[in-house]
Every structure is written in structure tokens, then in C-alpha cells.
Design a protein around this motif. Structure first.
Motif, PDB file in Angstrom:
ATOM      1  N   LEU A   1       0.816  -1.218   0.000  1.00 24.52           N
ATOM      2  CA  LEU A   1       0.000   0.000   0.000  1.00 24.52           C
ATOM      3  C   LEU A   1       0.850   1.270   0.000  1.00 24.52           C
ATOM      4  O   LEU A   1       0.383   2.330  -0.386  1.00 24.52           O
ATOM      5  CB  LEU A   1      -0.947  -0.007   1.198  1.00 24.52           C
TER       6      LEU A   1
ATOM      7  N   VAL B   1      -9.469  -5.537   3.486  1.00 24.45           N
ATOM      8  CA  VAL B   1      -9.885  -6.400   4.589  1.00 24.45           C
ATOM      9  C   VAL B   1      -9.258  -7.762   4.346  1.00 24.45           C
ATOM     10  O   VAL B   1      -9.684  -8.507   3.463  1.00 24.45           O
ATOM     11  CB  VAL B   1     -11.423  -6.520   4.648  1.00 24.45           C
TER      12      VAL B   1
ATOM     13  N   GLY C   1      -4.328 -18.502   7.154  1.00 21.58           N
ATOM     14  CA  GLY C   1      -4.170 -19.675   6.319  1.00 21.58           C
ATOM     15  C   GLY C   1      -2.781 -19.759   5.737  1.00 21.58           C
ATOM     16  O   GLY C   1      -1.960 -18.875   5.919  1.00 21.58           O
ATOM     17  N   GLY C   2      -2.550 -20.825   5.052  1.00 23.24           N
ATOM     18  CA  GLY C   2      -1.308 -20.971   4.319  1.00 23.24           C
ATOM     19  C   GLY C   2      -0.155 -21.421   5.169  1.00 23.24           C
ATOM     20  O   GLY C   2      -0.304 -21.734   6.349  1.00 23.24           O
TER      21      GLY C   2
ATOM     22  N   VAL D   1      -2.341 -10.545 -10.339  1.00 25.09           N
ATOM     23  CA  VAL D   1      -2.838 -11.926 -10.323  1.00 25.09           C
ATOM     24  C   VAL D   1      -2.056 -12.768  -9.311  1.00 25.09           C
ATOM     25  O   VAL D   1      -2.627 -13.571  -8.578  1.00 25.09           O
ATOM     26  CB  VAL D   1      -2.769 -12.545 -11.735  1.00 25.09           C
ATOM     27  N   ASN D   2      -0.754 -12.567  -9.250  1.00 23.56           N
ATOM     28  CA  ASN D   2       0.036 -13.297  -8.258  1.00 23.56           C
ATOM     29  C   ASN D   2      -0.406 -12.977  -6.834  1.00 23.56           C
ATOM     30  O   ASN D   2      -0.499 -13.862  -5.982  1.00 23.56           O
ATOM     31  CB  ASN D   2       1.531 -12.972  -8.413  1.00 23.56           C
ATOM     32  N   ILE D   3      -0.650 -11.718  -6.557  1.00 25.26           N
ATOM     33  CA  ILE D   3      -1.059 -11.317  -5.203  1.00 25.26           C
ATOM     34  C   ILE D   3      -2.410 -11.939  -4.858  1.00 25.26           C
ATOM     35  O   ILE D   3      -2.602 -12.493  -3.776  1.00 25.26           O
ATOM     36  CB  ILE D   3      -1.114  -9.781  -5.107  1.00 25.26           C
TER      37      ILE D   3
ATOM     38  N   THR E   1      -3.739 -14.574  -6.182  1.00 26.89           N
ATOM     39  CA  THR E   1      -3.592 -16.034  -6.114  1.00 26.89           C
ATOM     40  C   THR E   1      -3.002 -16.464  -4.771  1.00 26.89           C
ATOM     41  O   THR E   1      -3.452 -17.437  -4.161  1.00 26.89           O
ATOM     42  CB  THR E   1      -2.700 -16.531  -7.272  1.00 26.89           C
ATOM     43  N   GLU E   2      -2.004 -15.729  -4.305  1.00 28.02           N
ATOM     44  CA  GLU E   2      -1.427 -16.026  -2.991  1.00 28.02           C
ATOM     45  C   GLU E   2      -2.478 -15.952  -1.897  1.00 28.02           C
ATOM     46  O   GLU E   2      -2.495 -16.763  -0.971  1.00 28.02           O
ATOM     47  CB  GLU E   2      -0.315 -15.026  -2.677  1.00 28.02           C
ATOM     48  N   ALA E   3      -3.339 -14.941  -1.996  1.00 28.06           N
ATOM     49  CA  ALA E   3      -4.407 -14.807  -0.995  1.00 28.06           C
ATOM     50  C   ALA E   3      -5.346 -16.004  -1.058  1.00 28.06           C
ATOM     51  O   ALA E   3      -5.722 -16.579  -0.034  1.00 28.06           O
ATOM     52  CB  ALA E   3      -5.169 -13.498  -1.222  1.00 28.06           C
TER      53      ALA E   3
ATOM     54  N   ASP F   1      -4.647 -18.982  -2.188  1.00 33.44           N
ATOM     55  CA  ASP F   1      -3.907 -20.134  -1.654  1.00 33.44           C
ATOM     56  C   ASP F   1      -4.083 -20.241  -0.145  1.00 33.44           C
ATOM     57  O   ASP F   1      -4.302 -21.329   0.396  1.00 33.44           O
ATOM     58  CB  ASP F   1      -2.401 -19.974  -1.931  1.00 33.44           C
ATOM     59  N   ARG F   2      -3.939 -19.119   0.524  1.00 38.86           N
ATOM     60  CA  ARG F   2      -4.012 -19.145   1.989  1.00 38.86           C
ATOM     61  C   ARG F   2      -5.425 -19.500   2.465  1.00 38.86           C
ATOM     62  O   ARG F   2      -5.598 -20.131   3.505  1.00 38.86           O
ATOM     63  CB  ARG F   2      -3.564 -17.803   2.564  1.00 38.86           C
ATOM     64  N   LEU F   3      -6.415 -19.109   1.692  1.00 38.29           N
ATOM     65  CA  LEU F   3      -7.786 -19.411   2.110  1.00 38.29           C
ATOM     66  C   LEU F   3      -8.119 -20.895   2.009  1.00 38.29           C
ATOM     67  O   LEU F   3      -9.033 -21.371   2.678  1.00 38.29           O
ATOM     68  CB  LEU F   3      -8.773 -18.596   1.283  1.00 38.29           C
TER      69      LEU F   3
ATOM     70  N   GLY G   1      -5.742 -20.052  -8.491  1.00 41.94           N
ATOM     71  CA  GLY G   1      -5.921 -20.344  -7.075  1.00 41.94           C
ATOM     72  C   GLY G   1      -6.854 -21.521  -6.819  1.00 41.94           C
ATOM     73  O   GLY G   1      -7.006 -21.952  -5.683  1.00 41.94           O
TER      74      GLY G   1
ATOM     75  N   THR H   1     -12.718 -11.388   2.008  1.00 37.66           N
ATOM     76  CA  THR H   1     -11.415 -10.735   1.901  1.00 37.66           C
ATOM     77  C   THR H   1     -11.514  -9.718   0.769  1.00 37.66           C
ATOM     78  O   THR H   1     -11.950 -10.058  -0.332  1.00 37.66           O
ATOM     79  CB  THR H   1     -10.317 -11.771   1.591  1.00 37.66           C
ATOM     80  N   VAL H   2     -11.162  -8.470   1.072  1.00 39.79           N
ATOM     81  CA  VAL H   2     -11.180  -7.428   0.048  1.00 39.79           C
ATOM     82  C   VAL H   2      -9.749  -6.930  -0.108  1.00 39.79           C
ATOM     83  O   VAL H   2      -9.235  -6.220   0.754  1.00 39.79           O
ATOM     84  CB  VAL H   2     -12.103  -6.257   0.447  1.00 39.79           C
ATOM     85  N   LEU H   3      -9.101  -7.317  -1.197  1.00 43.37           N
ATOM     86  CA  LEU H   3      -7.672  -7.032  -1.308  1.00 43.37           C
ATOM     87  C   LEU H   3      -7.392  -5.568  -1.605  1.00 43.37           C
ATOM     88  O   LEU H   3      -6.379  -5.025  -1.187  1.00 43.37           O
ATOM     89  CB  LEU H   3      -7.044  -7.923  -2.385  1.00 43.37           C
TER      90      LEU H   3
ATOM     91  N   VAL I   1      -3.893  -3.294  -2.365  1.00 42.83           N
ATOM     92  CA  VAL I   1      -2.769  -4.209  -2.194  1.00 42.83           C
ATOM     93  C   VAL I   1      -2.388  -4.829  -3.546  1.00 42.83           C
ATOM     94  O   VAL I   1      -1.222  -5.091  -3.816  1.00 42.83           O
ATOM     95  CB  VAL I   1      -3.140  -5.313  -1.175  1.00 42.83           C
TER      96      VAL I   1
END
Lengths: 342, 342, 342, 342
Positions: A154, A269, A276-277, C144-146, C148-150, C152-154, C185, C268-270, C273
Motif C-alpha cells: 500500500l 480487509v 491460512g497458508g 494476479v500473483n497477489i 492467487t497467494e491470498a 492459496d491461503r484461504l 488459485g 477478503t477485500v484485497l 494491495v
């Protein structure tokens, strides 16, 4: 000797590392057999088990979640619960139980041991880091790293000095994640549940920040609350305008800041992404050592004990010590961070 | 009041976070002015300075390295060194010095304060985590995370059970990075400088691992040495065959394992990758707090003190305490990890 | 020869890499001088410039954002705008302009060249990947990577099969980020602006997923809309219950799913970020090459052209080609992904 | 209809995503059954199979490696190989084979189809990106990201302008990883197998870099070779001094640079770290689509075809097209990067 293992409560990176540590040392050094109970206390209540041996724990160290499953089932709130747990253990020849969980899960273990003689050893677990008796809990470092990475990203937008950026992180009762990620990420405002915030002060910090051509980043714990007036509760409560509110404190705060400062505000948020992860290296190290020392406690017959981190040592404390009170952020620590506000 | 700041020794993620903490609190709470000395002790020796104020520390929190530069210059080994340092401080009206560094840099600070009355406060720094007096040093967590991520990726190849994978990590005199990353990464063998290794034992572990259709991952600290015979020294020393060796212990070990077990072995040498780049959240938190507390120590006139982490508290200890002895891995800790070997 | 450079529109990882590519090649191979215009078209409108030479672009490759600043200022909507731009260029002896931006910014460049003879070369920029004429835009891969990582964790939480997890990603008019991150993801539902969704269908997919003891992960582009009825608009619009809504489609969808399926849902609202921080390797490669080829186009006097990726080649197309129409997700591509829904 | 699937050759992030795409679409849209063959061509040769259905591919998308295992077994070099493959397929009622692999594995598929009528569809796989017929191969983007991250971290040390930093990356015959990670990481020298390097030129670039108080970062593909004289071969070859050399080109180059420039040089050898672990979002997207289109080709009876990426489209080309020649780095591309050297 047969040892049961269960994991209760919310997801937390490192649970599998604890399980692996327990089983590897238990089998290889002490020759124990293991029974995995599924879904927290539901497992011993209903006799739901899974195989738990060396092959079962292979490859789980870096994986989030728990191979045993979890739940919030509470045998103390279940008819005949303690007796059913004891019966299951007896039928399966389980001689001891390692209980990995947070305040609720461990509270049950403390009671089952103290009042019903169920031989439990506890392992503290919470990403919120709000359990007393231990310096840190595993999962917390992972959550803080994830939140910090988000804040890092950010800053790019903040440099364009156009928008207020609000990040809502976990922490209903304690602001550890907000404090640590806010400090590590270089946030300009950090709001925690332990101290109600003054919206005017927040807006003053926000406006001050724009003066140096840099947009403010506001980290807010989900449990943070404004000092007076407005109620911000998720799921069905009315806000001060009498409207049903869906969104959390992050959205509310961004909205308020927009209205009061005239600056656009955007919200992130992170939600369950934080829990996770794969665990961080620190959390894997801590969780692994907790597992190794928990099975040592079983071996020593030290029931009613919980493993805990003190400095760099793993020690044992009474389970009750961890569940007695929520470990909130010390006001002095919050004040220390205040030098970076505004 | 004017305070000088310098950073000495090798790169370490978190140095900039310390500097920022010092300056933000020093300016905002104490009204201090700052002078940045360039390149460690070379700065005060030669009067080489840079501006160090709030704008100068903006945006540096997530950046690796040090905005002040660093060097291994030692005023105690320089003609008239201590006097030159004192003269520089006097000419620039610098009333106190915050010295951020490892064993050597802090050793100079201890001596300059004890014997020459130069008012120094120390901040311990080493990615190797081998300084006494503090539970952890910043930079270490970052290095361990990087090494752990590398090991994580090697498990994919290990699953194909075809090759031995050797990872050489930093640690000339202490095996902390190897121990922690090895534990966190699920390595099958961890070799540290504190305990000479038996090549036969290593090969036995390696072969044992193949039996379960999974290739072994061997983590070796750069300073680890075999028990007897072969000399493995970088840069110009002869090995046991009389050949000039260029490569480090990782390559040597892979070669030996290949020869003795007949299994292909591959090496990863992480090198300076471990000490560069953005610090982990933990390291930023620790480094920031070290900075805040170091300037508090200056404010209290507590010279000769070094900040240190004990549990979750920042405390002060005599600088000498940190530099008295290398903090090596406790044999009990290494043995604890042994349950995962083989 | 003096070349001006400006960046317009929203943040996008890779902007600095483009600038660096332009300047490195322009100076070293063509001997050009450069003028950096600040904050998009505001720079040439108001004559606000910054130094832009080799030292100015040092170290910026991995940094998000843009050293030139950005804005949405539009000279075509400014009194006497085109003339003012021409006057600035003339006064500063700027012979050509490289314009890096999205639909709006490039649209201005196309018009200024076609109608006012301002010699512009365009570089397409949008994290949304919705510009025609180029296979990919830089910034998109990072976003897309960011995301996708999120996701993944979910999955960790999804494995506990207790909650629906909704992830809101960027994409007001095109669903590229949702489609790619959802595919990468392993999402169970992907909702894009190009195709209104049927809430009943979404709930059917959600319920189907729970049947295999795995919670659904729903990826929704911010611009996705339900097929009928409910209006979901941020900032001040009424929802179907007549309440002022603050939150976005993610919160709304989670709320609807909860109400209709009786399953807890978390969001989750990225947010920003996704568009901040360091660019991925692909985006740095693409952005760098765009920069190198843009300055080649200037050298060739190929004004009105925009660089674009076709396969692995950088080609030139008319700027207008990129701004003619939003490149939306092909229905066939969306249908291809449908095999993973539910 | 029953379809066999096998994966051959070295590890490559994305293999599991291909397998999942094949099975999900094959089962859900075409109603196929699947047979997984273990360890590449060894599976059909020896009839070694595993269950391959929807549950078998659950959760494998983000995992490196291949659930099917791999090997370099070549039925064309095995007595009676093609006949044994045909017999296995016949006995197991396998009607078609999807073959995922690199030059060797696909070469076998091409021959088995052309000469023995074994109905094969190919999916190209190599982290080296050196297969003709497709714009990109999956796994490559992941490898480049890993190498780029490593280079990013080295810039911290480079800023201290004290040491030359050499990074050895994969690429025996083609320099794609070196070229892309070198460009993305901002390396000062990139050396690839396609063009022998001049050590004097490399040293001149190195020295030039120190002049601007910044240390050089040299990225070298493992297959790069100096123009004349010295032989650099791993495993048992003699170097120019007649010594047995263990180490690779990275160590050799660092050593030569030290000797010739008098500057300390440090090496990072990433090794198998580059080909393990979770695939990048791009690689998952590409691999998933390759899987979906491969099963479409089976459905169309388009045997002898290989899926390939052209722009953003998945197309089909003859398998032989991919294996005809190694796709090396175009000299023009290497020259384009040269603007950043020195």
C-alpha cells in the motif's frame, strides 16, 4: 502407552508442525502409539479417530490448517460430556491426551484434568497472541508477516498522496496483530481494541500526513471501537443512523474519514488470508518445539501442564495460567508505538 | 543535544529500521539533532557525515542494507584512532554516539567508552544470532525465512527420491541459521560449526532416507567441519588431495556423499541472498524497538549500555556482555533437533 | 534531441521499469536528453518537470508506483489544454513525448498527435489487462500473483469445511484478474463483470461444494453484478432494502450467501494491495522491453504508435487501437474455466 | 474411453496443474476414465499405475513436482520397449495417452505415434523454456521469479559497493532463465550458453560498475562458457591448472574475477530451488489450460499433436515441432539486454 492428540478452535498456521513434533518424538524416542481425534473435542466425545503415525505426519510441516480437523465443540456444554470423553479414552486405551488449542479448548482440558482426572497436556494456540503464560504463540508471526506485506504494497499508492488507505486486520479482543504489523509496515495510525479511538484524532493524523505529500495508512484491528457514539457491529446490528450494517470497522472507518476529511479512502480487509497458508519459519520452529516438549511432558506424567515460550526456552506452566485472562496489549507498548502516528 | 549514529560490519536486514526508530523518537520526543556517520567507524575517524533527520529516514523501514553505509574500519587499529574519533565528535558538537554493529563494532564502542570516555550506546546486530546478552538479533529471522523457503522448494525434488540435496547456509562460528532453517524446513540432516560431523553418520542418514522413497535434504552451515581428516577451506587452502579448492563445504559435502553413497547430489549455496533484501516483520519490529530504546538510553545518559531483547522486553545490558563470547548453539538444542535426522 | 516522459492514471507495478528502460537506452544508445513531467498530463500542462537521467532511474526497477507521479488530469478537458501542452514542449525544447498510461491517458496522446501534431509514442498500462492491441499489459501479472497467494491461503480454512470464503478482486469493467487468479488459485466460483451472475446458481455451487467436505472459495471482480433485482453500488446508492450501502460486491455477496444457504461466509477485500509493491519478474521484463521499444519508436520518428506485446515480440500498433474498446474476457474463455465451478 | 497420463523428465512447477486440468475436464465433460502411469515411460513399460480420478487431483494445483512421479526411462532404448508399451495399454484398455514432458519424453511420444500407432497427445514441459513450437513453457515463469527474488536481495549488498556478486542459474543449453531474471533483477552482466563470453569484457564491466560506487551483479547460466582457454566442467574434469574441479561456472567465474580485478567476489548457486515449490500464477494458468486443451485434443482424436501457447491462445502443433530443435535465445534479444551491461 497410547497418546491421543486433538486440535480445537480456529485455524492457525503451525498446528501441523506441533502434531508432527509430538508424533516424531513420541514414536522414535518413547515408543508411543498415537490416536488422532478428529475435529477437536468432538473426536473424543464421539470416538471419531484417525491413524496418527510417522507416515501420517510426513510432509505436513509446511502446511497450514490441521490434519486432525477442528471444531468448537465443548464437552463441558454437552450432556454427559466429561464422562463420554473418559469412556472413549478408556475404550481406545488412550492413556494421555495432548490438547492443542486456544482459551476455550485449553479451558476444557484444564477442567477435565482438575475435575475428572483426564490426563491432559496443553499446547497454546492462537494467531492473536493473546494467551497469557507464553511470550508468543505460533501462528501470530505468520499473520503479522502477511499483514505487513499487504501494508508494504500500500505504500506505493500512499506515495501518490491521493488516498487514505485503511487496512483491517484480525484481533477482536487484543491488538497484537495490528500493533506489530502496523509497526513493521510503517503505518501512520494503529487502532486496537484495548483503547477506544477518537475519530477526531484519527482525522487529525490523517490530515497531518497529507501535508507531507504522503497518504496515510491506517491499520485497524477488527475489534477496535470509536470512543463514543457510533456502534460498529457486524451482522445485523444497527448503526447510529438506524441502518443495518454489513461491513466491518475498516469500511466504516474509511467512510467516516472520507466524510470528515474530504479525502478518498480505500479499504483492504485481509480476513482469513491472515490465518491460512504455510507458517513462517519462526512459527514452524516454535510449533515444532512445542510439540517436542509436550510429548516430554506426557512422558514425565506432568499432566495439567501447558508448554510455553519464555525467552528462548520452552517451559511448562499450569494450563489454567494461559486461560485465566486475555493477554492484551500493554498501554506502555501502545504508547511506545505512538511516536510513529500522524 | 546532537547524537551521532553509525552502522558497522556486514549487511543485516533491519539496520535502517533501527536508524529510523532512533531518529523519529529522538527528534519528535527529545528534540535532538542527528549526525549520520558514513561507513561505520570510518565516519567519525575521517569526519565523513551525512544529513540525518526525519525526511532522511522516510521510506527506509522496509529496505535492506543501511543508508549510512558500513565498513570494517577499526579505530583501535588505526594510528591515533580514539583521539581522532573524539576530535571529530568535538568539532561537530556530537554529544553521544549510537553504535549499531556486531562483535567488532561494539567491541570498539565498549573500549572507547570505558577507556576514552566516548559516550556510546550500543545496538546489537548480526544475522548469525551469535551475540550474547540478547535473546535474538534482528536480521536472523529474515535469514532463516529465506533459507527455509529455499528448503521448502527442494522438497519437491526430494519427493522424486532421486537426488541428495545439500543447502549451504551462513554461519561461520555458530549454527543458528542452519539449526532454525533446518528445523523449520524439515531437513533430514543439520550440520553446525559447534559440533564436528561424522561423514559416515551423514551418509548413513542419507541412505536411510532413500529407503522411504524420499531424498534427503542436508542443511550445512558454512563453518561446519568434518570430524577428521579432510580440510575444507575456501580460498586457497589445499584439500586432502592436495588440490586447490575454490568451493565451500556444501560442494565438498555433496561430492563426498556422491562418492560414498553412489547417489547424485546437488548443491544450493544461498550466499549473500540471506543477508539482503527487505526484513521480515519480526526483524522490523525488533529493530524498530531497539532504535526507540537506544535513544532512550542516550536520553538517560546510560552510556556503555547496549539494548537487548529478553523475552518480549527490551532491556539494557553492558556492551561488553554481548561481545564477551560468541553465543553458540547449546548442545541440548542440537540434540533436541536430532529426532528429525535420518 | 530531448524527450519528455509522463505516466498517467492509476498505480501499476512496472511503471518505473518502463521509465528506466526508456532512459537507459535513450541516453546510452541514442544520446538523448530527457525531461520528466510530473503527475501525468498535469506536467506538460503546467510545465512541472523533474530531472530524468541515468542516476535518476537507478534502483527504481523493483519499486512499485512511479517516480514521475501520476494524475487523471486531462488536457482535452482543460481550457486551452492542447495549446498549453504544445507551448510547454516548445519552451522546454522537448521534441517528443513518451506517454505511459491507460485508456484515458493514451486517448489524449492519440488526439494530441492526430489533431495537434504533438509527437507522442504510447506505452499501454493497466493492471486490469483490458487494453486492446496487446496480449498482456504489465502490472496484471503482479496483481494476479497477489490475488492467487491470498486464495492459496484461504484453502487452509476451506479444508475445515465450515465457511464460505469470498475474495473481492479488482476489475470494474473486465474480469481478467478474477479469471486468472481464480483459475490459478483453484477457486470454485469466479464471477466477472462481463456476465451477470445468477445468485441461485452461485448458491447451488456453494452447497455442492460443502457436500465433499470442502468449503467453497468464491472470487468476485469488483464490477460483477447479479443478474436481476438487487443493486450493489458503493458510496451512497440504495440497496434493495432501501439502506445506504457502504460495502462492495464482496460483502454483499457473502451476506446473500449466508442468508440463502445458512452457511457462514467471510470476505477478503484485497483492494489497493493488488496494485502496489514490487512487480513480478514477468512484469519487469515486459515493462523494461516496452521502455526499450518505445524509445526505439521515438528514434524512428514513429509517432502515434504504441508498443504492444504479440506472442513474445514487441510490436507497434496505432495508439488508437488500444483505446478503441475495452478488451473484455471472451465468453469462450470464461466457459472454459467453468469446468472448475461448483 | 480410458486415457493414460504420464509425466517424464525433470521436475517442473505446474505438472500437477496439467494433470488436474486433464482429469477435471475429462471426467466432467467427456465422461472419461483415467489411468495414471508412474514415473514417466517406466509406467507403461512395466504396467505400474495409480488411481487417477477427481479425488486424486484434489489440492494438487499449488503443489510442485508431480503426483505421478517421473523418470528418464526411454522405451526406445529398452528392449522391446514400444511393444511393451502397446501391450500395457491394450491390457489396461487405455485408448489414448497424454504425455507431459520435455524434448526426450515428447520425442518418444512422437515416435510411438508415428511408427507404432500409439495414440499420444503431448504437453510441452521444461523450466528452461527451450522447446520450440510454444511461446512459453510452464515452470519457466516460476524459475525466473525465484532467481529474480534472489537478485533483488543481492542489491542490498551491492549498494555497499564492496563485493562482486555472482548468481548461477539454470540453463545448460539455453539462457532464457539467465536473460529474464537478469533483466528483471537489474543485473549488470548476463552470461548465456548461446554466446561464449570474454572474461576481459566481463572484468571491464565489473570494474566500470565499481566506479559508480555500486557493486556488480553477474548472472550466469550454468551452461555459459568463456570464449577461450579455460575449461569449466563439473564432476571430474580438469581445469586449466590441471586440478580436479568440483564447482560450477559460478564459483569459477567469481574466482577469476577476484584474481583479475582484485575485488572480493561471492557466489550464489540456486540449484534445484529454481525448479521446486509452488508454481507462479502464470504457470498455473498456462499449465491448467494446457491440460484442458490436451484432453480436448484426445476427444478430437488429434493424436500426434502437442498443445502450445501462441500469444494468448492455446493451439495444437505436431509434437515433432517442439522436439526438432532447442529454442535458444535469439542474438537480437541478447543484444537488446546489453544496454544494461556494465
Amino acid at each position: 502407552m497410547r497418546v491421543g492428540v486433538l486440535t480445537g478452535g480456529g485455524d492457525c498456521p503451525g498446528l501441523n508442525a506441533v502434531i508432527r513434533g509430538i508424533v516424531r518424538k513420541g514414536v522414535q524416542e518413547y515408543g508411543y502409539d498415537f490416536t488422532g481425534f478428529r475435529d477437536g473435542w468432538r473426536g473424543p466425545l464421539e470416538g471419531d479417530t484417525m491413524r496418527l503415525d510417522i507416515p501420517a505426519v510426513r510432509g505436513i510441516l509446511p502446511r497450514g490448517g490441521t490434519i486432525l480437523g477442528s471444531s468448537r465443540t465443548n464437552p463441558l456444554k454437552t450432556a454427559d460430556g466429561p464422562a463420554r470423553v473418559r469412556r472413549t479414552l478408556s475404550e481406545l486405551d488412550v492413556d494421555a491426551l495432548v490438547v492443542i488449542g486456544g482459551e476455550d479448548t485449553l479451558g476444557v482440558a484444564a477442567t477435565l484434568w482438575a475435575e475428572y482426572g483426564v490426563p491432559c497436556v496443553g499446547v497454546p494456540k492462537t494467531i492473536d497472541n493473546d494467551l497469557s503464560g507464553t511470550d508468543w504463540t505460533f501462528g501470530f508471526d505468520t499473520a503479522v508477516n502477511i499483514a505487513t506485506e499487504a501494508i508494504d504494497r500500500l505504500h506505493t499508492t500512499a506515495e501518490s498522496h491521493m488516498r487514505v488507505l485503511v487496512v483491517e486486520v484480525m484481533g477482536r479482543h487484543a491488538g497484537w496483530i495490528a500493533l506489530h504489523s502496523g509497526l513493521a509496515g510503517g503505518a501512520n495510525v494503529i487502532l486496537i481494541p484495548e483503547q477506544r479511538f477518537d475519530l477526531d484524532q484519527v482525522c487529525a493524523w490523517v490530515e497531518n500526513r497529507f501535508r507531507i505529500r504522503y497518504a496515510p495508512i491506517v491499520v485497524v484491528a477488527e475489534g477496535a471501537m470509536p470512543r463514543d457514539g457510533d456502534l460498529v457491529l457486524k451482522d445485523g446490528t444497527l448503526d447510529s443512523f438506524g441502518h443495518v450494517r454489513l461491513s466491518g470497522i475498516g469500511e466504516w472507518l474509511a467512510d467516516q474519514i472520507e466524510k470528515r476529511t474530504g479525502k478518498e479512502a480505500r479499504t483492504t480487509v485481509l480476513g482469513h488470508v491472515q490465518r491460512g497458508g504455510t507458517p513462517s519459519a519462526f512459527d514452524r520452529w516454535l510449533a515444532t518445539r512445542f510439540g517436542l516438549h509436550a510429548i516430554d511432558a506426557v512422558h514425565d506424567g506432568d499432566f495439567g501442564a501447558m508448554v510455553a515460550l519464555r525467552g528462548t526456552d520452552i517451559v511448562r506452566v499450569p494450563i489454567g495460567e494461559a486461560t485465566a485472562a486475555v493477554k492484551t496489549v500493554d498501554p506502555a507498548l501502545y504508547q511506545e508505538a505512538g511516536v510513529f502516528f500522524g
